[in-house]
Design a protein around this motif. Structure first.
Motif, mmCIF file in Angstrom:
data_model
loop_
_atom_site.group_PDB
_atom_site.id
_atom_site.type_symbol
_atom_site.label_atom_id
_atom_site.label_comp_id
_atom_site.label_asym_id
_atom_site.label_seq_id
_atom_site.Cartn_x
_atom_site.Cartn_y
_atom_site.Cartn_z
ATOM 1 N N ASN A 402 0.844 -1.199 0.000
ATOM 2 C CA ASN A 402 0.000 0.000 0.000
ATOM 3 C C ASN A 402 0.877 1.245 0.000
ATOM 4 N N LYS A 403 0.759 2.039 1.038
ATOM 5 C CA LYS A 403 1.605 3.221 1.144
ATOM 6 C C LYS A 403 3.003 2.814 1.588
ATOM 7 N N GLY A 404 3.947 3.634 1.209
ATOM 8 C CA GLY A 404 5.315 3.338 1.609
ATOM 9 C C GLY A 404 6.272 4.425 1.192
ATOM 10 N N VAL A 405 7.526 4.210 1.509
ATOM 11 C CA VAL A 405 8.573 5.187 1.214
ATOM 12 C C VAL A 405 9.735 4.467 0.543
ATOM 13 N N ILE A 406 10.226 5.081 -0.514
ATOM 14 C CA ILE A 406 11.454 4.609 -1.167
ATOM 15 C C ILE A 406 12.481 5.721 -1.031
ATOM 16 N N THR A 407 13.638 5.386 -0.515
ATOM 17 C CA THR A 407 14.693 6.376 -0.282
ATOM 18 C C THR A 407 15.893 6.068 -1.163
ATOM 19 N N ILE A 408 16.337 7.108 -1.870
ATOM 20 C CA ILE A 408 17.561 6.990 -2.679
ATOM 21 C C ILE A 408 18.636 7.816 -1.989
ATOM 22 N N GLU A 409 19.743 7.177 -1.689
ATOM 23 C CA GLU A 409 20.813 7.834 -0.935
ATOM 24 C C GLU A 409 22.145 7.632 -1.650
ATOM 25 N N THR A 410 22.967 8.679 -1.617
ATOM 26 C CA THR A 410 24.334 8.557 -2.127
ATOM 27 C C THR A 410 25.297 9.026 -1.043
ATOM 28 N N ALA A 411 26.474 8.452 -1.040
ATOM 29 C CA ALA A 411 27.492 8.836 -0.055
ATOM 30 C C ALA A 411 28.845 8.344 -0.532
ATOM 31 N N GLU A 412 29.872 9.084 -0.187
ATOM 32 C CA GLU A 412 31.239 8.654 -0.479
ATOM 33 C C GLU A 412 31.742 7.854 0.708
ATOM 34 N N VAL A 413 32.177 6.638 0.469
ATOM 35 C CA VAL A 413 32.612 5.753 1.550
ATOM 36 C C VAL A 413 33.987 5.178 1.224
ATOM 37 N N ALA A 414 34.656 4.736 2.271
ATOM 38 C CA ALA A 414 35.949 4.054 2.124
ATOM 39 C C ALA A 414 35.794 2.629 2.652
ATOM 40 N N LEU A 415 36.005 1.656 1.801
ATOM 41 C CA LEU A 415 35.918 0.252 2.207
ATOM 42 C C LEU A 415 37.321 -0.216 2.595
ATOM 43 N N ASP A 416 37.477 -0.631 3.852
ATOM 44 C CA ASP A 416 38.795 -0.999 4.349
ATOM 45 C C ASP A 416 39.083 -2.482 4.144
ATOM 46 N N GLU A 417 40.250 -2.893 4.655
ATOM 47 C CA GLU A 417 40.678 -4.290 4.504
ATOM 48 C C GLU A 417 39.720 -5.243 5.208
ATOM 49 N N GLU A 418 39.185 -4.826 6.362
ATOM 50 C CA GLU A 418 38.277 -5.681 7.108
ATOM 51 C C GLU A 418 37.001 -5.940 6.319
ATOM 52 N N TYR A 419 36.450 -4.893 5.703
ATOM 53 C CA TYR A 419 35.237 -5.065 4.894
ATOM 54 C C TYR A 419 35.530 -5.962 3.689
ATOM 55 N N ALA A 420 36.680 -5.715 3.051
ATOM 56 C CA ALA A 420 37.038 -6.519 1.883
ATOM 57 C C ALA A 420 37.233 -7.980 2.259
ATOM 58 N N ARG A 421 37.744 -8.223 3.476
ATOM 59 C CA ARG A 421 37.965 -9.608 3.918
ATOM 60 C C ARG A 421 36.653 -10.344 4.117
ATOM 61 N N GLN A 422 35.602 -9.626 4.462
ATOM 62 C CA GLN A 422 34.320 -10.248 4.744
ATOM 63 C C GLN A 422 33.411 -10.325 3.524
ATOM 64 N N HIS A 423 33.853 -9.794 2.400
ATOM 65 C CA HIS A 423 33.021 -9.800 1.203
ATOM 66 C C HIS A 423 33.854 -10.273 0.015
ATOM 67 N N VAL A 424 33.294 -11.176 -0.749
ATOM 68 C CA VAL A 424 33.991 -11.762 -1.886
ATOM 69 C C VAL A 424 34.159 -10.719 -2.987
ATOM 70 N N ALA A 425 35.336 -10.703 -3.600
ATOM 71 C CA ALA A 425 35.643 -9.890 -4.793
ATOM 72 C C ALA A 425 35.556 -8.394 -4.535
ATOM 73 N N VAL A 426 35.739 -7.966 -3.276
ATOM 74 C CA VAL A 426 35.742 -6.534 -2.968
ATOM 75 C C VAL A 426 37.176 -6.089 -2.710
ATOM 76 N N LYS A 427 37.572 -4.980 -3.342
ATOM 77 C CA LYS A 427 38.900 -4.430 -3.146
ATOM 78 C C LYS A 427 38.791 -3.187 -2.263
ATOM 79 N N PRO A 428 39.713 -3.010 -1.319
ATOM 80 C CA PRO A 428 39.678 -1.803 -0.486
ATOM 81 C C PRO A 428 39.865 -0.548 -1.350
ATOM 82 N N GLY A 429 39.241 0.529 -0.940
ATOM 83 C CA GLY A 429 39.385 1.781 -1.685
ATOM 84 C C GLY A 429 38.206 2.704 -1.456
#
Length: 645
Positions: A402-429
Motif C-alpha cells: 500500500n503506502k510506503g517510502v522509497i529512499t535513494i541515498e548517495t554517499a562517499e565511503v571508504a571500504l577498508d581491509e576488514e570489509y574486503a575480507r568479509q566480502h567476496v571480490a571486494v577491493k579496499p578503496g
C-alpha cells in the motif's frame, strides 16, 4: 694468632724435630749446670706433637718427655713444694700429661667428627635449600602460567561450586575473583542446572575426562560460546574437577565469516555460470532475431499503404522488440553489454531521473532523496546507471503493498581491509555508494540467495520476467562495482551499490544534435563478412535494397580473396568468427586499403574490440539485432567523411 687449619697443614715431621730440639736444649741445660727445670722446654712441644700425632705416637712422646724431665729434675735436685718427693711429683706429672694427651686426642678426633658432620649437614642443607628454591621457582612458574593462560581454569567441588579460578576466568566472565568464587557452575551455565550437574558428575567419575561445548553467561549477560575440558581427580581424599575453558567467540565468528564467504563465493560462482549461459543464449537469439527484423521491414517496404497485412507485420516487429528487450537484459546480466563509459556525477544522474521516477511510481509511494554534497566522479555508462536505478525503484515499488517510502541515498565511503575480507571480490578503496531502501515486505535469506538469478521472481505469474535485479547485478559488476542486499521479512530491503571513485572530475554532457547526412549508396561498395547464413543474407538484402554494391563473404579468409584488387568503401564484419576475428581482418585489409572504414557487428562483445564490454575509443560498433534504420544511420555516421568526396 695461628689458625688451627694452618697447624693442621704443618707437616708432623716439623714438630718431631722441634721436640728433639727442645730435648737437646734441656740436656745442654743439664750438663752446663743452669739448674733450670726441663719442664719448661718439653711441655709445649709434647702437647703440640701429641695434638698432631695423636694416638700411640703422641702418648709415647709424652711418656718419654716426662721420664726425661723426671731424671733431669732428680739429678738437678729441683725442690718440690707441699712435701711431695720428686718421684711422686714426676709420676703425677706423667699421668697428668698422659691424661692431657689423651684428652687432646679425644677432643681432636671429636672436633674432626663434628666438623665432618657439620660439613655433611651443611652440604645436605645447601642441597635441600637449592631443591626448595627450584621447587619454589617451578611453583611460581606454574602459578604464573595458570594465571596467564589464555584459557580459563575452574577448580570445582563436587557440589558444583568454584573452589579456585584463574585471572582469565574472571576476565572472560566479567567477575572479580571474590564474586566468582561465591558462585557455581549452574550460575554461569544454563545447560548445567543442579539436577543435570549431578548426572554429569557421575559420568565424569566413570570416565575421568569429558569434553563438551556449551555457553557461559558473563556478568553483563553476554553469551560466551566455550569448549570445556573437565578432568576428575582426588586430592587429600577430596574430590575435585579441574575444568579448562576455552572461549570460542573468535572461532565461532571466524567460522560464521567463513560460512558467509563460502555462501557468497558459491552464489557468485553460480551467478557467473548463469551469466555465461545467458550471454551465450542471448548471442544465439540475437542472430535469430536478425532475419525477423530484417525481412519484416523489407516486407513493409513492398506493401502499399492501407494493406491489412501491414498490421500483421507490425505485430511481428513488436514481438521482436519485446524479445530484443529480453535479450538486452540477458546481455546485461551476462555482462555482455556495450558500455559508453564517461566520468559522470552520480548525484546529477539521480537528480535528473527523479521526475521520471515520480511519474513511474504509484502516487501512494513517496520517493525521498538524500544525496551527498561530494562531487566525486565515477566511470560509468550514464544510460545503464539510469537503468539500474529504474529497475531498483520498480522492484521496491512491487515490494510495497500500500503506502510506503522509497529512499535513494548517495554517499562517499571508504571500504577498508576488514570489509574486503568479509566480502567476496571486494577491493579496499574509495567508492561512491548508491542505496535504494524501501519499506516493503522484505525478504528472507532463502529469497536473497536467489534474487539475482535470471527469471527468479516472487511475483505472481505473468507479473514480472524476473530479469530486473539480474540485469542490475550484471551491470553493476560490469562497471567494476559491488552490490549487497540487507533485508528481513517485514522490515523492508536496502540495496547498496558501490561504484569505484576515479580521480578525474565529472564532465557535463553536451547535447548532440543529429543531422541527416545524405549519401549516394549506389556509388559505395561494402564488403559484408558474416559466418551466420541467416544474418549474412538478411543484412545483404537490407543493403542491396538500399542500393549499395555489396560483396558478401562467409569467412575472413574468403573476404581477403574477394577484396583483392577491388575498391571497397566500407567493411561490415562480425566480431567473432572461427578462422579470424573482425579486428584482425580489418588490419589485414588496411594494408591494401589504407582508407578503408569498418563497422563491427556482434550479438555480444569479447576482448577483441572491448574490455569487459567497454568499447575502445574510436570503434564503430552496432549490436545485433538491429533494424534497417539502425543500420543505415550507423553506416551514414561511419562514412560521413566520404560523402563530401
Amino acid at each position: 694468632m695461628i689458625k688451627l687449619e694452618t697447624l693442621e697443614k704443618t707437616p708432623k715431621t716439623l714438630f718431631l724435630l722441634m721436640s728433639a730440639f727442645v730435648l737437646l736444649l734441656g740436656y745442654y741445660d743439664y750438663i752446663t749446670g743452669w739448674e733450670m727445670s726441663f719442664t719448661i722446654f718439653y711441655l709445649i712441644p709434647i702437647l703440640i706433637a701429641a695434638w698432631f700425632i695423636g694416638g700411640f705416637a703422641g702418648g709415647s712422646i709424652a711418656v718419654i718427655g716426662t721420664l726425661v724431665g723426671l731424671v733431669a729434675d732428680i739429678k738437678s735436685n729441683i725442690p718440690y713444694s707441699y712435701g711431695y718427693v720428686a718421684y711422686w711429683n714426676a709420676i703425677t706429672r706423667c699421668v697428668m700429661f698422659l691424661v692431657i694427651v689423651r684428652l687432646i686426642v679425644v677432643i681432636k678426633n671429636h672436633l674432626k667428627g663434628l666438623k665432618k658432620n657439620v660439613e655433611d649437614k651443611t652440604s645436605s642443607l645447601a642441597q635441600q635449600i637449592a631443591e626448595c628454591e627450584l621447587a619454589e621457582q617451578k611453583l611460581e612458574l606454574i602459578n604464573f602460567s595458570l594465571e596467564n593462560l589464555t584459557d580459563a581454569i575452574y577448580w570445582v567441588t563436587v557440589d558444583g561450586q568454584f573452589w579456585e579460578v584463574n585471572d582469565t576466568a574472571c576476565a572472560m566472565l566479567g567477575y572479580t575473583r571474590e564474586e566468582l568464587l561465591s558462585r557455581g557452575v549452574p550460575d554461569i551455565d544454563p545447560n548445567f542446572s543442579p539436577e543435570i550437574w549431578q548426572t554429569n558428575l557421575d559420568k565424569l567419575r566413570a570416565e575421568r575426562h569429558l569434553c563438551v561445548e556449551t555457553v557461559h553467561l558473563g556478568n553483563n549477560g553476554r553469551k560466551i560460546p566455550v569448549e570445556v575440558t573437565v578432568n576428575y581427580f582426588t586430592y587429600n581424599g577430596v574430590e575435585y574437577n579441574c575444568a579448562i575453558v576455552r572461549d570460542l567467540s573468535e572461532r565461532k565468528e571466524a567460522e560464521a565469516e567463513k560460512q558467509s564467504l563460502m555462501i557468497q563465493l558459491n552464489q557468485s560462482q553460480k551467478i557467473e555460470s548463469i551469466g555465461r549461459l545467458a550471454g551465450g543464449i542471448a548471442h544465439d537469439f540475437n542472430n535469430m532475431l536478425m532475419p525477423i527484423y530484417g525481412y519484416s521491414e523489407l516486407l513493409k517496404l513492398h506493401m502499399q499503404p492501407g494493406d491489412p497485412d501491414v498490421e500483421k507485420v507490425n505485430k511481428i516487429i513488436q514481438a521482436a522488440d519485446k524479445a530484443k528487450i529480453l535479450i538486452q537484459q540477458l546481455l546485461g546480466f551476462g555482462r555482455k553489454q556495450i558500455l559508453e563509459m564517461k566520468i559522470i556525477d552520480l548525484n546529477e544522474v539521480v537528480s535528473s531521473i527523479y521526475e521520471i521516477l515520480q511519474r513511474t511510481i504509484r502516487e501512494n509511494i513517496d520517493i525521498r532523496l538524500h544525496l551527498t554534497q561530494e562531487t566525486s566522479g565515477i566511470r560509468a555508462d550514464r544510460h545503464q546507471i539510469e537503468q539500474i536505478i529504474m529497475n531498483l525503484i520498480i522492484n521496491a515499488q512491487d515490494a510495497i503493498e500500500n503506502k510506503g517510502v522509497i529512499t535513494i541515498e548517495t554517499a562517499e565511503v571508504a571500504l577498508d581491509e576488514e570489509y574486503a575480507r568479509q566480502h567476496v571480490a571486494v577491493k579496499p578503496g574509495r567508492y561512491m555508494m548508491l542505496v535504494v531502501t524501501d519499506t516493503g515486505s522484505g525478504m528472507d535469506q532463502e529469497t536473497i540467495s536467489h534474487v539475482f538469478e535470471p527469471f527468479f521472481t516472487t511475483k505472481a505469474e505473468g507479473k514480472g520476467t524476473g530479469l530486473g535485479l539480474a540485469t542490475v547485478y550484471g551491470l553493476v559488476k560490469q562497471h567494476g562495482g559491488n552490490i549487497w542486499i540487507y533485508s528481513e521479512p517485514g522490515k523492508g530491503s536496502a540495496f547498496k551499490i558501490y561504484f569505484p571513485i576515479v580521480s578525474d572530475k565529472p564532465v557535463a554532457e553536451q547535447t548532440v544534435v543529429s543531422e541527416h547526412i545524405w549519401f549516394n549508396a549506389a556509388n559505395r561498395t561494402i564488403l559484408l563478412v558474416e559466418d551466420n547464413d541467416q544474418v549474412r543474407q538478411v543484412v545483404y538484402d537490407l543493403l542491396d535494397n538500399q542500393g549499395f554494391n555489396v560483396i558478401m563473404s562467409d569467412s575472413a579468409r574468403q573476404a581477403l580473396e574477394l577484396a583483392n584488387g577491388k575498391h571497397i568503401d566500407l567493411l561490415i564484419t562480425d566480431v567473432v568468427m572461427p578462422d579470424m576475428n573482425g579486428p584482425e581482418l580489418h588490419k589485414k585489409l588496411s594494408d591494401s586499403h589504407p582508407l578503408l572504414k569498418v563497422l563491427f557487428m556482434s550479438g555480444y562483445t569479447n576482448n577483441s574490440i572491448a574490455d569487459h564490454g567497454v568499447l575502445d575509443e574510436g570503434i564503430n560498433f552496432i549490436q545485433k539485432p538491429f533494424t534497417n534504420d539502425n543500420l543505415l544511420n550507423k553506416i551514414q555516421f561511419v562514412i560521413r567523411d566520404l560523402n563530401t568526396q
